[in-house]
Design a protein around this motif. Structure first.
Motif, PDB file in Angstrom:
ATOM      1  N   GLY A   1       2.808  -7.477  24.039  1.00  0.00           N
ATOM      2  CA  GLY A   1       3.920  -6.938  23.249  1.00  0.00           C
ATOM      3  C   GLY A   1       3.807  -5.445  23.019  1.00  0.00           C
ATOM      4  N   LYS A   2       2.953  -4.800  23.811  1.00  0.00           N
ATOM      5  CA  LYS A   2       2.725  -3.365  23.587  1.00  0.00           C
ATOM      6  C   LYS A   2       3.728  -2.556  24.393  1.00  0.00           C
ATOM      7  CE  LYS A   2      -0.901  -1.218  25.079  1.00  0.00           C
ATOM      8  NZ  LYS A   2      -2.292  -0.981  25.375  1.00  0.00           N
ATOM      9  N   GLU A   3       4.379  -1.621  23.718  1.00  0.00           N
ATOM     10  CA  GLU A   3       5.465  -0.854  24.326  1.00  0.00           C
ATOM     11  C   GLU A   3       5.018  -0.133  25.599  1.00  0.00           C
ATOM     12  OE1 GLU A   3       8.363  -0.710  24.955  1.00  0.00           O
ATOM     13  OE2 GLU A   3       9.512   0.595  23.631  1.00  0.00           O
ATOM     14  N   TYR A   4       5.889  -0.116  26.561  1.00  0.00           N
ATOM     15  CA  TYR A   4       5.716   0.535  27.874  1.00  0.00           C
ATOM     16  C   TYR A   4       4.582  -0.082  28.683  1.00  0.00           C
ATOM     17  CZ  TYR A   4       8.256   4.114  25.170  1.00  0.00           C
ATOM     18  OH  TYR A   4       9.145   4.764  24.352  1.00  0.00           O
TER      19      TYR A   4
ATOM     20  N   PHE B   1      10.912   1.164  32.852  1.00  0.00           N
ATOM     21  CA  PHE B   1       9.686   1.976  32.834  1.00  0.00           C
ATOM     22  C   PHE B   1       8.464   1.277  33.432  1.00  0.00           C
ATOM     23  CE2 PHE B   1      11.459   3.626  28.620  1.00  0.00           C
ATOM     24  CZ  PHE B   1      11.684   4.920  29.062  1.00  0.00           C
ATOM     25  N   ASN B   2       8.468  -0.069  33.355  1.00  0.00           N
ATOM     26  CA  ASN B   2       7.203  -0.800  33.506  1.00  0.00           C
ATOM     27  C   ASN B   2       6.655  -0.894  34.914  1.00  0.00           C
ATOM     28  OD1 ASN B   2       9.710  -2.453  33.366  1.00  0.00           O
ATOM     29  ND2 ASN B   2       8.378  -4.031  34.170  1.00  0.00           N
ATOM     30  N   LEU B   3       5.342  -1.098  34.933  1.00  0.00           N
ATOM     31  CA  LEU B   3       4.649  -1.462  36.164  1.00  0.00           C
ATOM     32  C   LEU B   3       4.903  -2.955  36.323  1.00  0.00           C
ATOM     33  CD1 LEU B   3       2.441  -0.222  38.098  1.00  0.00           C
ATOM     34  CD2 LEU B   3       0.767  -1.356  36.663  1.00  0.00           C
ATOM     35  N   LEU B   4       5.475  -3.346  37.457  1.00  0.00           N
ATOM     36  CA  LEU B   4       5.765  -4.771  37.665  1.00  0.00           C
ATOM     37  C   LEU B   4       4.952  -5.256  38.853  1.00  0.00           C
ATOM     38  CD1 LEU B   4       7.435  -7.374  37.132  1.00  0.00           C
ATOM     39  CD2 LEU B   4       9.221  -6.406  38.565  1.00  0.00           C
ATOM     40  N   ASN B   5       4.053  -6.164  38.587  1.00  0.00           N
ATOM     41  CA  ASN B   5       3.182  -6.721  39.633  1.00  0.00           C
ATOM     42  C   ASN B   5       2.538  -5.622  40.478  1.00  0.00           C
ATOM     43  OD1 ASN B   5       4.076  -9.110  38.603  1.00  0.00           O
ATOM     44  ND2 ASN B   5       5.544  -9.508  40.231  1.00  0.00           N
ATOM     45  N   GLY B   6       2.041  -4.592  39.797  1.00  0.00           N
ATOM     46  CA  GLY B   6       1.267  -3.553  40.479  1.00  0.00           C
ATOM     47  C   GLY B   6       2.063  -2.349  40.945  1.00  0.00           C
ATOM     48  N   VAL B   7       3.381  -2.394  40.868  1.00  0.00           N
ATOM     49  CA  VAL B   7       4.194  -1.268  41.336  1.00  0.00           C
ATOM     50  C   VAL B   7       5.186  -0.865  40.240  1.00  0.00           C
ATOM     51  CG1 VAL B   7       5.877  -0.537  43.081  1.00  0.00           C
ATOM     52  CG2 VAL B   7       4.026  -2.075  43.730  1.00  0.00           C
TER      53      VAL B   7
ATOM     54  N   ALA C   1       9.386   1.840  21.089  1.00  0.00           N
ATOM     55  CA  ALA C   1       8.101   2.364  20.618  1.00  0.00           C
ATOM     56  C   ALA C   1       7.754   1.898  19.204  1.00  0.00           C
ATOM     57  CB  ALA C   1       8.085   3.892  20.707  1.00  0.00           C
ATOM     58  N   THR C   2       7.959   0.636  18.927  1.00  0.00           N
ATOM     59  CA  THR C   2       7.675   0.116  17.590  1.00  0.00           C
ATOM     60  C   THR C   2       6.929  -1.215  17.659  1.00  0.00           C
ATOM     61  OG1 THR C   2       9.759  -1.054  17.520  1.00  0.00           O
ATOM     62  CG2 THR C   2       9.769   1.145  16.566  1.00  0.00           C
ATOM     63  N   SER C   3       5.984  -1.322  18.569  1.00  0.00           N
ATOM     64  CA  SER C   3       5.229  -2.580  18.648  1.00  0.00           C
ATOM     65  C   SER C   3       4.425  -2.769  17.373  1.00  0.00           C
ATOM     66  CB  SER C   3       4.291  -2.547  19.854  1.00  0.00           C
ATOM     67  OG  SER C   3       5.056  -2.539  21.033  1.00  0.00           O
ATOM     68  N   ARG C   4       4.202  -4.039  17.021  1.00  0.00           N
ATOM     69  CA  ARG C   4       3.359  -4.356  15.859  1.00  0.00           C
ATOM     70  C   ARG C   4       2.294  -5.362  16.292  1.00  0.00           C
ATOM     71  NH1 ARG C   4       6.927  -6.171  10.778  1.00  0.00           N
ATOM     72  NH2 ARG C   4       4.829  -6.606  10.013  1.00  0.00           N
TER      73      ARG C   4
ATOM     74  N   PHE D   1      16.131  -3.110  33.997  1.00  0.00           N
ATOM     75  CA  PHE D   1      15.866  -3.883  35.197  1.00  0.00           C
ATOM     76  C   PHE D   1      14.518  -3.479  35.775  1.00  0.00           C
ATOM     77  CE2 PHE D   1      16.816  -4.707  39.769  1.00  0.00           C
ATOM     78  CZ  PHE D   1      17.058  -6.071  39.668  1.00  0.00           C
ATOM     79  N   ALA D   2      13.489  -4.310  35.776  1.00  0.00           N
ATOM     80  CA  ALA D   2      13.545  -5.693  35.358  1.00  0.00           C
ATOM     81  C   ALA D   2      12.230  -6.094  34.708  1.00  0.00           C
ATOM     82  CB  ALA D   2      13.777  -6.568  36.578  1.00  0.00           C
ATOM     83  N   ALA D   3      12.373  -7.139  33.881  1.00  0.00           N
ATOM     84  CA  ALA D   3      11.226  -7.788  33.250  1.00  0.00           C
ATOM     85  C   ALA D   3      10.454  -6.874  32.292  1.00  0.00           C
ATOM     86  CB  ALA D   3      10.274  -8.369  34.295  1.00  0.00           C
ATOM     87  N   TYR D   4      11.120  -5.844  31.786  1.00  0.00           N
ATOM     88  CA  TYR D   4      10.485  -4.929  30.831  1.00  0.00           C
ATOM     89  C   TYR D   4      10.032  -5.703  29.592  1.00  0.00           C
ATOM     90  CZ  TYR D   4      10.553  -0.698  27.792  1.00  0.00           C
ATOM     91  OH  TYR D   4      10.267   0.318  26.927  1.00  0.00           O
ATOM     92  N   GLY D   5      10.755  -6.784  29.271  1.00  0.00           N
ATOM     93  CA  GLY D   5      10.439  -7.584  28.082  1.00  0.00           C
ATOM     94  C   GLY D   5       9.141  -8.356  28.192  1.00  0.00           C
ATOM     95  N   ALA D   6       8.540  -8.362  29.375  1.00  0.00           N
ATOM     96  CA  ALA D   6       7.294  -9.118  29.532  1.00  0.00           C
ATOM     97  C   ALA D   6       6.065  -8.232  29.295  1.00  0.00           C
ATOM     98  CB  ALA D   6       7.241  -9.739  30.930  1.00  0.00           C
ATOM     99  N   ALA D   7       6.250  -7.089  28.641  1.00  0.00           N
ATOM    100  CA  ALA D   7       5.146  -6.152  28.375  1.00  0.00           C
ATOM    101  C   ALA D   7       3.942  -6.890  27.793  1.00  0.00           C
ATOM    102  CB  ALA D   7       5.620  -5.076  27.407  1.00  0.00           C
ATOM    103  N   GLU D   8       2.799  -6.747  28.436  1.00  0.00           N
ATOM    104  CA  GLU D   8       1.605  -7.473  28.002  1.00  0.00           C
ATOM    105  C   GLU D   8       1.259  -7.156  26.554  1.00  0.00           C
ATOM    106  OE1 GLU D   8      -1.604  -6.661  30.713  1.00  0.00           O
ATOM    107  OE2 GLU D   8      -0.755  -8.011  32.226  1.00  0.00           O
TER     108      GLU D   8
END
Ligand code: BGC
Length: 714
Positions: free
Chosen positions: A190-193, A226-232, A465-468, A181-188
């Motif tokens: 496709g790069k992990e974290y 883990f992700n930064l979401l909209n700056g936070v 941790a397996t981006s391609r 939670f939330a939107a971790y799947g939107a990683a720019e």
């Protein structure tokens, strides 16, 4: 509040409370010295004695270990509150099921539920009380390795599948934690974290609904990402964690951070000190901190300084204690841990049978020029690095062991009752370059009528941790497919992977392509069942397959743009939304997949072509099995709101239904389409429908539909 829990909270010191809100690896709890931990859990600042008294552990080694850890812990602990044990039971425990993305392709929530139930049964006797699953991140970019943990690119499908996982875990007897939670799947890229930047509308409409569906289905925990979401960073996101999750959705279960994510707020560049991390996370109602020690070190001090209210800590503590109560730990400190039962149920024939059925129902047949199904009399050979590979278990195989899995080689030999030629030809690793073994492999299979060539990516190359950056089948494997085809064999490619890969280069050399994903313990038997037609391929893609990596992110419910390319071609592309070097369409679209028979669907009809607010209509069509075999197919219902205050996607999946018919059989498929299903976040920010014209589409994939029109009146 339960009286016993209330009393327990009243009697606890602030220090003890902070410990209950922390989770570490089981190894840390057991270790006598810092040296034992260092190296095992690199980078952990959790080695001092006082950080080993905690509320929960993750990652341990089965029933005996769970019992030993609990006993040892309680013998030293002053508080005597049992630990709660959590683990990533994501697609099976010892019996490994297909990865969740494959289960998404079943479009069959009852199948996901059954797999989750069995996973829970194996897990609970092995000491697990909570699983970190389901993962319902919306995924649109297969460069991201974690797409394998999700059920795909559609919010509605993810919600339905996520709810099924929740029900299954509960039925099987464990608690569950929806993530990330939330939107971790939107990683720019496709790069992990990586960073995510998602508009509020996009979040509400696409990214949040599946987590909410799981919460409403009774998910016991939520994991903040883990992700930064909209700056936070998410753990600093009050809007998301407090306003949305707690207040709007009413979630009162345990919110746990992802692994060390609380302290990572420092590296993100958001907070300067560990103390600030503790303050921010606890005030955002992150009840439990996973694998960092800011709570243990700073919560008491923060309360003393008035920066955190003790009542805030007590609320989190209540949630954690209630979770332990729900897990039955106050009656039995081991929960349902039972080494004998664990031994009996793990990999028992019923569990293996479900794994075989699940794997067969999640493979997707992408191409077939008539070569499949094979007959046992044909001269068949196997080739490719994945033909004899047993590690086809997937990224969260938990306790699954490759040596207990069935390879394609094992499965095909069992099906035929005889030996078959099997030549690897090259290695299966992503960066393998060596093509020197190809001529020998070609010589070995030459002369056979059909070569089943098993290619793809290794199990360990999808998941965390397996981006391609390049999604093509690795060069030696692509060369092998081509060489076998040029040697005169018909080629059936069986492709393994945890994500959509780019098959454009191998497709012209394949007579059939079966996408097997990472099918789990019974993968090879299931593939054989499909190859020889004992089972029909019924999987349909839950994620678009790009024709080139550069098309990513790619998803079916996109927008038309002001300059759409219709029809899709590589000519006449000037000043049109397009590529110069490839088409816009994916190689295989969302919802696509072939079976072994042919189908016809009539144009959809509406019982009422005009509806009003609160109204509904029946969408129906005649479905006919026009082929010569009995079969099963998936009919999909999409809509498009033609004109709206906020532009709507070209298609939105609203419902799906499976149908089985004998050869020549006919039936009517019916869906109910309600006004509610036409709602979205309008320009005014409200979730409502807008009067006007809608396309209502029925078909066999997002790109193969027939349309009729519905009018919604004010
Ligand atoms: C992953 C989570 C997982 C956790 C515990 C993290 O690295 O992102 O999905 O649940 O570890 O294993």
């Amino acid at each position: 509040m339960d009286k016993a829990i209330k009393k327990c909270i009243e009697e606890m010191s602030l220090e003890d409370k902070a410990r209950q809100l922390s989770q570490v690896n089981a190894v840390i709890v057991r270790a006598e010295t810092k040296a034992e931990i260092t190296g095992k859990d690199e980078g952990m600042d959790l080695c001092e004695a006082d950080t080993r008294e905690v509320g929960s552990v993750l990652n341990f080694n089965g029933a005996a270990d769970a019992i030993a850890v609990q006993d040892e812990y309680l013998s030293k602990s002053e508080g005597k509150i049992p630990l709660i044990f959590m683990q990533d039971v994501v697609h099976g425990f010892r019996t490994v099921f297909p990865v969740p993305l494959a289960l998404g392709c079943s479009f069959d929530p009852s199948l996901a539920e059954a797999c989750a139930e069995v996973s829970a049964v194996e897990a609970k006797y092995n000491g697990v009380q909570v699983t970190f699953s389901p993962m319902v991140d919306l995924v649109r970019d297969p460069r991201w390795g974690r797409v394998m943990e999700s059920t795909g690119e559609d919010a509605y499908l993810n919600g339905e599948m996520g709810k099924a996982f929740v029900r299954g875990y509960h039925k099987g007897g464990i608690l569950c934690c929806v993530k990330h939670f939330a939107a971790y799947g939107a990683a720019e890229a496709g790069k992990e974290y990586n960073t995510t930047d998602v508009s509020e509308r996009n979040l509400k409409e696409y990214y949040l609904p599946a987590y909410r569906a799981c919460v409403e289905e009774g998910a016991d925990m939520v994991m903040s990402s883990f992700n930064l979401l909209n700056g936070v960073p998410v753990n600093g996101h009050k809007d998301l964690l407090v306003d949305t999750l707690r207040k709007e959705w009413g979630f009162d279960g345990v919110l746990i951070s992802d692994y060390a994510a609380v302290k990572e707020m420092i590296r993100h560049g958001y907070l300067e000190t560990l103390k600030e991390c503790a303050e921010t996370a606890i005030n955002n109602q992150v009840d439990m901190e996973m694998m960092s020690s800011s709570y243990i070190h700073y919560l008491p001090e923060l309360v003393g300084e008035g920066r955190v209210k003790e009542g805030r800590i007590d609320e989190s503590l209540r949630r954690v204690l209630e979770l332990k109560q729900k897990a039955g730990l106050f009656e039995n400190k081991y929960g349902e841990t039972d080494a004998k039962r664990a031994e009996e149920v793990c990999l028992c024939p019923e569990h293996r049978a479900l794994a075989r059925r699940a794997a067969a129902r999640t493979c997707v047949l992408l191409k077939n020029n008539g070569v499949l199904p094979l007959s046992a009399e044909q001269n068949i050979a196997l080739a490719g690095p994945y033909a004899a590979e047993k590690n086809i278990l997937g990224g969260w195989a938990c306790w699954g062991r490759p040596e207990e899995a069935v390879s394609v080689y094992d499965g095909v030999r069992a099906a035929l009752g005889r030996e078959v030629v099997c030549a690897a030809g090259c290695g299966g690793k992503l960066l393998d370059k060596d093509e020197s073994g190809i001529p020998a492999a070609v010589a070995a299979v030459k002369g056979c009528a059909v070569a089943v060539v098993c290619v793809g990516e290794p199990s360990e190359c999808s998941g965390e941790a397996t981006s391609r950056a390049d999604l093509r089948i690795p060069a030696p494997q692509a060369s092998l497919v081509r060489a076998v085809s040029e040697a005169g064999c018909k080629v059936v490619a069986v492709v393994f992977g945890g994500r959509p890969q780019v098959l454009t280069e191998i497709e012209p050399y394949c007579d059939a392509i079966l996408y097997a994903w990472q099918p789990g313990t019974e993968g090879g038997n299931a593939v054989a069942d499909l190859l020889f037609g004992r089972e029909e391929p019924v999987g349909r893609l839950a994620m678009s397959f790009p024709r080139a990596t550069g098309q990513c992110p790619i998803y079916y419910n996109c927008f038309n743009t002001g300059r759409p390319r219709v029809p899709d071609s590589i000519e006449n592309v000037s000043f049109i939304s397009s590529y110069r070097d490839t088409l816009n369409a994916p190689l295989y679209p969302f919802g696509y997949g072939l079976g072994y028979t042919e189908w016809e669907l009539s144009a959809p009809r509406l019982s009422s072509p005009v509806i009003g607010q609160g109204g509904k209509t029946k969408v129906s069509a005649k479905l006919k099995n026009t082929g010569s075999r009995a079969g099963e197919t998936l009919v999909q219902l999409y809509i498009r709101d033609r004109f709206a205050s906020v532009v709507r996607p070209v298609r939105e999946l609203k419902a799906f239904r499976r149908a089985s018919l004998p050869a020549g059989g006919e039936t009517e498929v019916c869906f109910e389409l309600t006004e509610e299903m036409l709602r979205f976040y309008t320009a005014s920010g409200k979730y409502e429908s807008e009067a006007g014209r809608f396309d209502v589409m029925l078909g066999f994939s997002s790109e193969n539909v027939q349309t009729c029109e519905l009018i919604l009146e004010k």
